[in-house]
Write a protein that holds these residues in place. Sequence first.
Motif, PDB file in Angstrom:
ATOM      1  N   LYS A   1     -19.539   9.686  33.143  1.00  0.00           N
ATOM      2  CA  LYS A   1     -19.455   8.279  32.825  1.00  0.00           C
ATOM      3  C   LYS A   1     -18.614   8.104  31.567  1.00  0.00           C
ATOM      4  O   LYS A   1     -18.353   9.059  30.845  1.00  0.00           O
ATOM      5  N   ARG A   2     -18.231   6.865  31.296  1.00  0.00           N
ATOM      6  CA  ARG A   2     -17.334   6.604  30.167  1.00  0.00           C
ATOM      7  C   ARG A   2     -17.982   5.617  29.201  1.00  0.00           C
ATOM      8  O   ARG A   2     -18.387   4.530  29.577  1.00  0.00           O
ATOM      9  N   LEU A   3     -18.052   6.027  27.938  1.00  0.00           N
ATOM     10  CA  LEU A   3     -18.564   5.203  26.843  1.00  0.00           C
ATOM     11  C   LEU A   3     -17.393   4.919  25.919  1.00  0.00           C
ATOM     12  O   LEU A   3     -16.779   5.846  25.382  1.00  0.00           O
ATOM     13  N   LEU A   4     -17.073   3.646  25.734  1.00  0.00           N
ATOM     14  CA  LEU A   4     -15.910   3.281  24.943  1.00  0.00           C
ATOM     15  C   LEU A   4     -16.317   2.471  23.721  1.00  0.00           C
ATOM     16  O   LEU A   4     -17.031   1.464  23.837  1.00  0.00           O
ATOM     17  N   PHE A   5     -15.884   2.919  22.549  1.00  0.00           N
ATOM     18  CA  PHE A   5     -16.079   2.187  21.301  1.00  0.00           C
ATOM     19  C   PHE A   5     -14.804   1.405  21.007  1.00  0.00           C
ATOM     20  O   PHE A   5     -13.730   1.993  20.857  1.00  0.00           O
ATOM     21  N   PHE A   6     -14.921   0.090  20.921  1.00  0.00           N
ATOM     22  CA  PHE A   6     -13.765  -0.784  20.746  1.00  0.00           C
ATOM     23  C   PHE A   6     -13.946  -1.567  19.457  1.00  0.00           C
ATOM     24  O   PHE A   6     -14.829  -2.434  19.361  1.00  0.00           O
ATOM     25  N   GLY A   7     -13.158  -1.236  18.437  1.00  0.00           N
ATOM     26  CA  GLY A   7     -13.383  -1.891  17.158  1.00  0.00           C
ATOM     27  C   GLY A   7     -12.223  -1.772  16.204  1.00  0.00           C
ATOM     28  O   GLY A   7     -11.072  -1.531  16.594  1.00  0.00           O
ATOM     29  N   ASN A   8     -12.528  -1.903  14.912  1.00  0.00           N
ATOM     30  CA  ASN A   8     -11.511  -1.870  13.868  1.00  0.00           C
ATOM     31  C   ASN A   8     -11.595  -0.558  13.090  1.00  0.00           C
ATOM     32  O   ASN A   8     -11.940   0.481  13.651  1.00  0.00           O
ATOM     33  N   SER A   9     -11.294  -0.607  11.787  1.00  0.00           N
ATOM     34  CA  SER A   9     -11.241   0.613  10.987  1.00  0.00           C
ATOM     35  C   SER A   9     -12.594   1.297  10.855  1.00  0.00           C
ATOM     36  O   SER A   9     -12.665   2.506  10.628  1.00  0.00           O
ATOM     37  N   LEU A  10     -13.689   0.550  10.988  1.00  0.00           N
ATOM     38  CA  LEU A  10     -15.009   1.170  10.920  1.00  0.00           C
ATOM     39  C   LEU A  10     -15.197   2.127  12.094  1.00  0.00           C
ATOM     40  O   LEU A  10     -15.691   3.242  11.935  1.00  0.00           O
ATOM     41  N   THR A  11     -14.790   1.678  13.279  1.00  0.00           N
ATOM     42  CA  THR A  11     -14.861   2.527  14.462  1.00  0.00           C
ATOM     43  C   THR A  11     -13.819   3.633  14.394  1.00  0.00           C
ATOM     44  O   THR A  11     -14.092   4.787  14.745  1.00  0.00           O
ATOM     45  N   ALA A  12     -12.614   3.295  13.932  1.00  0.00           N
ATOM     46  CA  ALA A  12     -11.531   4.280  13.875  1.00  0.00           C
ATOM     47  C   ALA A  12     -11.832   5.403  12.887  1.00  0.00           C
ATOM     48  O   ALA A  12     -11.274   6.491  12.991  1.00  0.00           O
ATOM     49  N   GLY A  13     -12.708   5.133  11.919  1.00  0.00           N
ATOM     50  CA  GLY A  13     -13.034   6.150  10.917  1.00  0.00           C
ATOM     51  C   GLY A  13     -12.031   6.215   9.796  1.00  0.00           C
ATOM     52  O   GLY A  13     -11.642   7.302   9.358  1.00  0.00           O
ATOM     53  N   TYR A  14     -11.622   5.053   9.301  1.00  0.00           N
ATOM     54  CA  TYR A  14     -10.654   5.006   8.211  1.00  0.00           C
ATOM     55  C   TYR A  14     -11.144   5.818   7.007  1.00  0.00           C
ATOM     56  O   TYR A  14     -12.277   5.673   6.558  1.00  0.00           O
ATOM     57  N   GLY A  15     -10.284   6.685   6.507  1.00  0.00           N
ATOM     58  CA  GLY A  15     -10.580   7.436   5.295  1.00  0.00           C
ATOM     59  C   GLY A  15     -11.431   8.667   5.476  1.00  0.00           C
ATOM     60  O   GLY A  15     -11.714   9.358   4.498  1.00  0.00           O
TER      61      GLY A  15
END
Length: 228
Positions: free
Chosen positions: A47-61
């Motif tokens: 199955k596929r779990l997708l996180f769709f977001g901004n820098s918080l999801t992207a892991g900025y820093g």
Amino acid sequence: MKFLHLPFAALLGLALTACNSGPTAEPPVASQTPATQAPAAAKVTSKRLLFFGNSLTAGYGVEPEQAFPALIGDKIDSLKLGYEVINAGLSGETTAGGRSRVGWILRQPVDVFVLELGGNDGLRGLPLTATRANLQGIIDTVRRRSPKAQIVLAGMQIPPNLGQAYARDFKAVYQEIATKNKLVLIPFLLEGVGGDRKLNQPDGIHPTPTGHRIVARTVWAVLQPVLK
């Protein structure tokens, strides 16, 4: 479990169309080869779990493996739940940008869609009517493209820099959207992390690796029942 982190450059290229605040037409879905012609090895079993977001999801820093979506992926892997975890976070993303690119991201169906957007809208003081409409547009697209997908909405809060009323109404948007659409709601993504200097990077916005571990626990508490 397979964890995919969509490259920043690829996401940025896709997001160039997101400069306009209004929705754009979705790209056509590529035709698919009939199942009878596809080799057996090409069948998707997870199955596929997708996180769709901004820098918080992207892991900025932080390193990709330290961001909360990857930590959730590790948990899923340890429990052998059989999900492919995809991180579609894009730094700087607004709800308008997300609405513009979600159709492309959903070229393949998903089983669980975690929506984490709106923080940048709030920090910029964008009209809440637009934020609400864009979140609804994203949800509508998910349900059109993946009708059976379970949608999890990550709630966000902002400091009262733009006034107590705006901060209060911003927080309420997430509960309103979740109730209207019967979504699973994470009340506040940064619970126990937001505002704590020790758990955030020098910008005071993005969590440190330790902060991401706390965020992962917050998300997992809500997400685990959905994945079973």
